[in-house]
Design an enzyme around this catalytic site. Structure first.
Site, PDB file in Angstrom:
ATOM      1  CD  GLU A 115      -1.860   3.347  -3.595  1.00  0.00           C
ATOM      2  OE1 GLU A 115      -3.058   3.659  -3.684  1.00  0.00           O
ATOM      3  OE2 GLU A 115      -0.960   3.878  -4.258  1.00  0.00           O
ATOM      4  CG  ASP A 116       2.681   3.682  -1.024  1.00  0.00           C
ATOM      5  OD1 ASP A 116       2.424   2.751  -1.805  1.00  0.00           O
ATOM      6  OD2 ASP A 116       2.681   4.871  -1.362  1.00  0.00           O
TER       7      ASP A 116
END
Ligand code: ZN
Length: 191
Positions: A74-75
């Protein structure tokens, strides 16, 4: 002398865990947690994994490794094939379960988490509960520059997600509701 078979198993788990920790520390190396304290991102991954190690009786290696890696897709720019090659198919599948589709808007992602939580695996449920517990702790105890309203919105949303999976594990779920009760006290929310 202790049992050599047990030692080998423990050593294998440690190898996988530290391999994952080094990988995650590297991938998140320029990221900090939200808030004025500038806490390195890896602290969050260690906190989430630690909570699972402390609370679960027999966490699988895949669960612990996926907990360390739960924000990596996600990051960071980590790719799914890379995660699969390094950590295996099972770990990849758990990490994917706890990864939001970043092409959707923030409100769509939040709504989807409420709708889909129940259908996920036990491992994904545990990571979700630990993640939200640690996020609320951060909201309460680190100098995060959110208004009281925004803090309450996050906590109320987290409650809606965890309500769907509150049968996952008594000790872990209790930890979540303990911090929720604390947040109501600190933010002065009455039910
Ligand atoms: Zn997280």
């Amino acid at each position: 002398m202790s049992n050599s078979l047990i030692n080998k198993t423990v050593q294998n788990t440690l190898k996988k865990l530290f391999f994952a920790l080094e990988y995650a520390a590297n991938m998140h190396r320029f990221q900090k947690r939200k808030g004025a304290a500038g806490i390195p991102y890896i602290n969050h991954l260690i906190e989430v994994s630690n909570l699972l190690v402390q609370k679960l009786e027999k966490p699988s290696d895949e669960l612990l490794v996926a907990a360390v890696l739960h924000d990596v897709l996600e990051d960071t720019n980590a790719r799914e094939d890379e995660i699969e090659k390094r950590f295996g198919n099972e770990v990849l599948s758990i990490v994917c379960e706890v990864t939001d589709d970043m092409r959707l808007s923030s409100s769509q992602r939040k709504e989807l988490q409420i709708q889909t939580a129940k259908g996920l695996s036990f491992e994904a449920h545990c990571i979700k509960i630990a993640d939200k517990t640690c996020n609320i702790r951060d909201i309460l105890y680190t100098r995060i520059k959110w208004s009281r309203k925004r803090k309450m919105q996050y906590i109320n949303w987290a409650i809606k997600v965890i309500e769907q999976i509150r049968d996952t594990h008594p000790g872990l779920v209790e930890e979540f509701y303990t911090i929720v009760r604390k947040s109501k006290e600190l933010l002065d929310i009455s039910d």
